[in-house]
Enzyme design. Structure first.
Site, PDB file in Angstrom:
ATOM      1  N   HIS A 299       3.171  -9.950  -4.156  1.00 16.56           N
ATOM      2  CA  HIS A 299       3.750 -10.799  -3.237  1.00 16.56           C
ATOM      3  C   HIS A 299       5.016 -11.327  -3.294  1.00 16.56           C
ATOM      4  CE1 HIS A 299       3.587 -13.042   0.543  1.00 16.56           C
ATOM      5  NE2 HIS A 299       2.992 -13.950   0.249  1.00 16.56           N
TER       6      HIS A 299
ATOM      7  N   HIS B 108       8.354  -0.411   4.350  1.00 16.63           N
ATOM      8  CA  HIS B 108       7.657  -1.391   4.667  1.00 16.63           C
ATOM      9  C   HIS B 108       6.562  -1.242   5.476  1.00 16.63           C
ATOM     10  CE1 HIS B 108       6.841  -5.092   6.908  1.00 16.63           C
ATOM     11  NE2 HIS B 108       7.613  -5.808   6.227  1.00 16.63           N
TER      12      HIS B 108
ATOM     13  N   ASP C  18      13.877  -7.545   0.444  1.00 17.12           N
ATOM     14  CA  ASP C  18      13.893  -7.923  -0.821  1.00 17.12           C
ATOM     15  C   ASP C  18      15.153  -6.976  -1.386  1.00 17.12           C
ATOM     16  OD1 ASP C  18      11.720  -9.609  -1.104  1.00 17.12           O
ATOM     17  OD2 ASP C  18      10.577  -7.890  -0.528  1.00 17.12           O
TER      18      ASP C  18
END
Length: 470
Positions: free
Chosen positions: A297, A351, A406
């Site tokens: 996560h 994603h 990220d």
């Protein structure tokens, strides 16, 4: 004497502004609640038995991915537009939310107001909220968290320290105290949850700054005292020891865009689930932090950064000139195909929901371009951005060949000298509390019940589906 009198006048004015802002926040919340409640009543009365989705066996065994089973008000992930905070895209938030004087990035306080009320705050309301948060930064509560963190083993992870610090703050929970004293009920739970959320938002920056200095200097203390003249993000950055106002602006952006990501991710759902048992917001958010600490996560940006650093080392080892764009593109393309052909994935790309470039990536990239980043890591991530979608499309095994948030956040932090990778998830958690706490308050305002889904065993599924097929 005059200085003391002026200080007192500013203090009284600040208290009035803070009180007014809190009253206005509650008024906006109640107004929206009344509007939403009519919709909820109509939905349940007229369409209560409608199916939102079918839960397949694959979905049940696959982490419940794709199952719609939660109502979460602060944000929604749009496959085409990215995250929407109360209906607003990242770009709209950057344009519409109040900013620091001379700044271009939204203030996190403004983002919190939006997530909590569903309305864009005025500059005066944001100033009032900032004054309210400074007022709530209780030294006694913060000292309790400081003492608890100082008692941890020296090698304790920063996320362990953050979770412990939040639990130490729980001793000052107004929600827990009111419930224990029999002074709260279903109609007032939300107000106590809001009180705890504001207190937590006021105190966690100091706790997080202490954890940073514990990580860098070995002491659970602040590099600089809290300054009530500064906004939430700038004050946090200064308490960490950063005096560069450009970095303060970076923190405003970082803490705003990471504030929420709808309700199904581990940290948001954990916080929601624990709070559904009427655990106070401190207990719920500490549990959410423990979920965020999991490598699947909260560690994605560290994995991306490690990948970029390894690419940087390989480029240097192979004698590739970082300033020769064509040579750099060719080298990175070769490295990428080697990675993909070995069965690995490219960190920071793809994603689960989005089907375009993550707007959170775009706003971080634009920040770097606007502030004229010229370091090797930024050149590297920028070059990868120019070639990667084409390579991944040609490879043909990803539904979304574009970068996510990220892919850039670690580069942003490294540029300003924040190189302690173990600390990055603390920043993530500090930001994410804004969304998940807004979700908790709204769950209590809407009277959401205890979560209790049904589970099933493999044996029962086998008896139902396999026995009949033999």
């Amino acid at each position: 004497m005059r200085a003391v009198r002026c200080s007192l006048i500013r203090g009284v004015a600040g208290l009035r502004m803070a009180s007014s802002a809190l009253d206005e926040m509650k008024e906006q919340m109640l107004r929206r609640w009344k509007e939403d409640q009519k919709k909820i009543d109509d939905l349940r009365k007229k369409h209560g038995h409608e199916k939102l989705c079918d839960a397949t066996i694959d979905a049940v065994y696959g982490g419940m991915r794709g199952i719609t089973g939660l109502v979460y008000e602060p944000s929604l992930l749009d496959p085409a537009e990215g995250i929407r905070f109360r209906g607003l895209t990242i770009l709209e938030c950057q344009e519409m939310l109040p900013k620091a004087p001379g700044g271009k990035e939204p203030l996190p306080e403004a983002m919190f107001w939006l997530l909590m009320t569903g309305e864009v705050p005025t500059e005066e309301q944001v100033r009032g909220l900032n004054a309210e948060l400074h007022r709530r930064a209780d030294p006694e509560a913060i000292a309790a968290a400081q003492k608890a963190i100082a008692a941890l083993p020296r090698n304790a992870h920063p996320m362990t320290a953050f979770s412990v610090g939040v639990l130490a703050l729980q001793s000052y929970s107004k929600f827990a105290a009111a419930y224990a004293a029999g002074k709260s009920n279903k109609k007032t739970y939300w107000e106590y949850a809001l009180e705890d959320s504001l207190d937590m938002l006021a105190r966690t920056p100091t706790v997080a700054a202490m954890i940073y200095n514990r990580e860098t200097k070995g002491q659970v203390e602040l590099a600089a005292p809290s300054n009530s003249d500064l906004d939430w993000a700038a004050n946090f950055a200064k308490m960490m020891g950063y005096q560069d106002e450009e970095f303060w602006e970076c923190m405003r952006l970082y803490l705003s865009v990471h504030a929420d990501h709808e309700g199904g991710n581990v940290s948001a759902h954990t916080t929601t689930l624990v709070a559904s048992a009427l655990s106070d917001p401190y207990l719920a958010f500490s549990a959410g932090l423990n979920g965020l600490a999991g490598p699947l996560h909260g560690l994605a940006n560290q994995e991306v950064l490690n990948y970029l650093l390894s690419m940087q080392e390989r480029v240097k080892a192979d004698g590739v000139n970082m300033h020769d764009e064509a040579a750099l593109e060719k080298a990175l393309s070769n490295y990428t195909w080697e990675l993909l052909n070995s069965g690995q994935v490219v960190p920071g790309y793809g994603h689960a929901v989005l089907r375009k470039v993550d707007p959170r990536y775009t706003c971080q990239r634009n920040f770097c371009l606007r502030h004229k980043f010229d370091d090797d890591l930024f050149k590297l991530v920028n070059t990868i951005y120019s070639i990667m979608p084409g390579i991944l499309k040609e490879h043909g095994k990803t539904k979304n060949p574009y970068p996510n948030v990220d892919a850039h956040s670690g580069v942003l932090l490294q540029h300003y000298g924040l190189t302690e990778q173990n600390y990055y998830t603390v920043l993530f958690g500090l930001s994410r509390q804004m969304g998940v706490l807004a979700g908790v308050v709204w769950d209590r305002l809407q009277g959401r019940p205890l979560e209790r889904p049904k589970s099933i065993t493999t044996e029962m599924l086998a008896k139902k589906y396999l026995c009949n097929s033999l």
